[in-house]
Write a protein that holds these residues in place. Structure first.
Motif, mmCIF file in Angstrom:
data_model
loop_
_atom_site.group_PDB
_atom_site.id
_atom_site.type_symbol
_atom_site.label_atom_id
_atom_site.label_comp_id
_atom_site.label_asym_id
_atom_site.label_seq_id
_atom_site.Cartn_x
_atom_site.Cartn_y
_atom_site.Cartn_z
ATOM 1 N N SER A 280 -8.522 28.463 9.647
ATOM 2 C CA SER A 280 -9.012 27.989 10.648
ATOM 3 C C SER A 280 -8.454 26.375 10.529
ATOM 4 N N PHE A 281 -7.659 25.818 11.503
ATOM 5 C CA PHE A 281 -8.009 24.001 11.318
ATOM 6 C C PHE A 281 -8.547 23.034 12.913
ATOM 7 N N GLY A 282 -8.892 21.847 12.752
ATOM 8 C CA GLY A 282 -9.026 21.350 13.516
ATOM 9 C C GLY A 282 -7.951 20.364 14.197
ATOM 10 N N LEU A 283 -8.369 20.547 15.778
ATOM 11 C CA LEU A 283 -7.095 19.899 16.229
ATOM 12 C C LEU A 283 -7.229 18.613 17.401
ATOM 13 N N ARG B 70 3.713 31.789 18.316
ATOM 14 C CA ARG B 70 4.064 31.491 16.801
ATOM 15 C C ARG B 70 4.276 30.233 17.019
ATOM 16 N N ILE B 71 3.857 29.652 15.986
ATOM 17 C CA ILE B 71 3.815 27.791 15.674
ATOM 18 C C ILE B 71 4.062 27.016 14.443
ATOM 19 N N ARG B 72 5.266 26.383 14.177
ATOM 20 C CA ARG B 72 5.162 25.536 12.924
ATOM 21 C C ARG B 72 4.444 24.353 12.849
ATOM 22 N N PHE B 73 3.553 24.020 12.194
ATOM 23 C CA PHE B 73 2.511 22.361 12.144
ATOM 24 C C PHE B 73 2.782 21.962 10.579
ATOM 25 N N GLY B 74 2.972 20.373 10.213
ATOM 26 C CA GLY B 74 2.733 20.055 9.561
ATOM 27 C C GLY B 74 0.812 19.449 8.967
ATOM 28 N N VAL B 75 0.611 20.050 8.350
ATOM 29 C CA VAL B 75 -0.644 19.938 7.592
ATOM 30 C C VAL B 75 -0.565 19.234 6.291
ATOM 31 N N ILE B 76 -1.483 17.913 6.147
ATOM 32 C CA ILE B 76 -1.882 16.953 5.041
ATOM 33 C C ILE B 76 -3.435 17.558 4.502
ATOM 34 N N PRO C 109 1.090 -1.500 -0.085
ATOM 35 C CA PRO C 109 0.079 -0.037 -0.437
ATOM 36 C C PRO C 109 0.713 0.829 -0.311
ATOM 37 N N THR C 110 0.392 2.006 -0.620
ATOM 38 C CA THR C 110 0.982 3.406 -0.884
ATOM 39 C C THR C 110 0.242 4.444 0.100
ATOM 40 N N ASP C 111 -0.448 4.466 1.171
ATOM 41 C CA ASP C 111 -1.267 5.428 2.052
ATOM 42 C C ASP C 111 -0.469 6.144 2.818
ATOM 43 N N THR C 112 0.836 6.831 2.356
ATOM 44 C CA THR C 112 1.281 7.326 2.795
ATOM 45 C C THR C 112 1.528 9.260 2.960
ATOM 46 N N ALA C 113 1.999 10.015 3.517
ATOM 47 C CA ALA C 113 1.513 11.658 2.637
ATOM 48 C C ALA C 113 2.754 12.345 3.615
ATOM 49 N N THR C 114 3.286 12.772 2.823
ATOM 50 C CA THR C 114 4.758 13.661 3.545
ATOM 51 C C THR C 114 3.687 15.199 3.961
ATOM 52 N N PRO C 115 3.539 16.215 5.095
ATOM 53 C CA PRO C 115 2.801 16.950 5.178
ATOM 54 C C PRO C 115 3.818 18.247 5.324
ATOM 55 N N GLN C 116 2.961 19.398 4.517
ATOM 56 C CA GLN C 116 3.501 20.393 4.393
ATOM 57 C C GLN C 116 3.519 21.672 5.326
ATOM 58 N N ASP D 11 -13.177 18.236 0.991
ATOM 59 C CA ASP D 11 -11.839 18.538 1.184
ATOM 60 C C ASP D 11 -11.069 18.462 2.284
ATOM 61 N N SER D 12 -10.389 18.304 2.366
ATOM 62 C CA SER D 12 -10.047 18.907 4.686
ATOM 63 C C SER D 12 -8.782 18.690 4.334
ATOM 64 N N ASP D 13 -8.220 19.697 5.431
ATOM 65 C CA ASP D 13 -6.948 19.538 5.526
ATOM 66 C C ASP D 13 -6.832 19.168 7.320
ATOM 67 N N LEU D 14 -5.473 18.074 7.350
ATOM 68 C CA LEU D 14 -5.308 17.630 8.648
ATOM 69 C C LEU D 14 -4.242 18.245 9.218
ATOM 70 N N VAL D 15 -4.561 18.637 10.464
ATOM 71 C CA VAL D 15 -3.364 19.462 11.556
ATOM 72 C C VAL D 15 -2.288 17.178 11.719
ATOM 73 N N ALA D 16 -0.904 17.227 10.863
ATOM 74 C CA ALA D 16 -0.458 16.194 11.305
ATOM 75 C C ALA D 16 0.383 16.179 13.086
ATOM 76 N N TRP D 17 0.902 17.345 12.969
ATOM 77 C CA TRP D 17 2.069 17.176 14.183
ATOM 78 C C TRP D 17 1.728 18.938 14.578
ATOM 79 N N VAL D 18 2.248 19.631 15.662
ATOM 80 C CA VAL D 18 3.094 21.219 15.677
ATOM 81 C C VAL D 18 4.231 21.067 16.210
ATOM 82 N N ASP D 19 4.414 21.933 16.051
ATOM 83 C CA ASP D 19 5.758 22.371 17.024
ATOM 84 C C ASP D 19 5.985 23.480 17.789
ATOM 85 N N CYS D 20 6.117 23.503 18.640
ATOM 86 C CA CYS D 20 6.162 24.979 19.606
ATOM 87 C C CYS D 20 7.121 25.580 20.289
ATOM 88 N N SER D 21 8.283 24.627 19.499
ATOM 89 C CA SER D 21 9.817 25.565 19.831
ATOM 90 C C SER D 21 10.030 26.854 18.990
#
Length: 129
Positions: free
Chosen positions: A73-76, A105-111, A38-45, A119-129
């Motif tokens: 806006s994004f769901g979390l 200020r945050i940095r985060f990954g969206v798929i 299966p190729t159901d992987t994604a690289t977050p933006q 269609d929707s954008d899902l938050v994959a991770w959040v970077d608070c550093s």
């Protein structure tokens, strides 16, 4: 000895041919297995921005993305996140996205996910550093 050496080297030819065929067969099997997985992987933006508001229950946030004039806006859900000490956490309350806060200020990954209804954008991770 020159004639015997040439006659002896003829035995090497079938061995080399057999090894070559074996390598081709193994490579073909590997290619077939690789294509059937299966190729159901994604690289977050990766996105950056300033949080405009976090919802009262912490399940959504609004953000002014860097380089844009409009907010988004994004769901979390429960996602991995990195704190200000560069330690990763697997879910739980996100330090920099506490309910009813803004300005961080945050940095985060969206798929981006395309579905049958919308269609929707899902938050994959959040970077608070």
């Amino acid at each position: 000895m020159g004639i015997r050496a040439r006659i002896g080297s003829k035995r090497v030819l079938p061995t080399v041919a057999g090894v070559t065929v074996g390598i081709i067969v193994v490579a073909g099997v590997g290619l077939w297995i690789g294509r059937s997985l299966p190729t159901d992987t994604a690289t977050p933006q990766v996105l950056h921005g300033t949080v405009s508001i976090v919802g009262g229950d912490g399940s959504e946030f609004g953000i002014a993305l860097d380089g844009t004039r409009t907010g988004k806006s994004f769901g979390l859900g429960s996602v991995p996140w990195k704190d200000s000490n560069n330690s990763w956490h697997n879910g739980g309350p996100i330090d920099c996205l506490k309910p009813s806060t803004s300005g961080q200020r945050i940095r985060f990954g969206v798929i981006h996910v395309t579905g049958t209804e919308n269609d929707s954008d899902l938050v994959a991770w959040v970077d608070c550093s």
